[in-house]
Design an enzyme around this catalytic site. Structure first.
Site: not given
Length: 175
Positions: A75, A95-96, A127-128
């Site tokens: 990811h 998404e970002q 970090f997800i």
């Protein structure tokens, strides 16, 4: 006359797919992990899209720890080097962008870079976070807070966040 969304697959379509078709259509739901779709195909036919998502999530949850760690490491970091280089998947990019991570100030980029590094050093994976519906301030606060948590709790939280992310992706693809 009404128009139909022909870009979305029906569950009937999905249940009738060969393994190769299934992987081609759904292999990108789980970030850089077509193996999830490859293994989930064996569980067809499924009753509904929720069962499809559960089958795919179960594949990840049943994987050996080393494979799960490699999966997590597949990811991208939020607002990280892949984002700046434009090499993320279309899903991750959208998404970002939805959380404003594509328009951070120089100070916010520096803070995000520092926090991402600290998180990866603490936990061994990026970090997800399911960022759709969040803003950049919330994302930064989550990153600050979660960095200090124990790694087993963070591994579980990362998988939970991936469940949210992939549910959103699958919902947009399968009706």
């Amino acid at each position: 006359m009404t128009t139909q969304d022909t870009s979305r697959l029906t569950l009937t379509d999905v249940n009738a797919m060969t393994r190769e078709e299934f992987v081609a259509a759904l292999g990108g739901i789980f970030e850089h992990a077509a193996w999830v779709a490859e293994e989930a195909h064996a569980r067809l036919p499924l009753a509904d899209a929720e069962a499809l998502h559960a089958a795919m999530t179960d594949v990840v949850r049943a994987a050996p720890a080393e494979r799960v760690l490699a999966f997590l490491n597949g990811h991208p970091e939020l607002a990280g080097s892949e984002a700046r280089a434009g090499t993320m998947t279309d899903d991750s990019t959208g998404e970002q962008k939805s959380a404003g991570l594509d328009s951070l100030s120089a100070a916010e980029v520096e803070e995000m870079t520092t926090l991402n590094r600290a998180y990866r050093e603490a936990h061994g994976f990026p970090f997800i976070l399911a960022v759709r519906g969040r803003d950049k301030e919330t994302v930064l606060e989550e990153l600050r807070t979660r960095t200090a948590r124990p790694t087993p709790a963070e591994r579980e939280e990362a998988l939970t966040q991936i469940t949210h992310i992939t549910h959103q992706r699958l919902t947009r693809l399968v009706k």
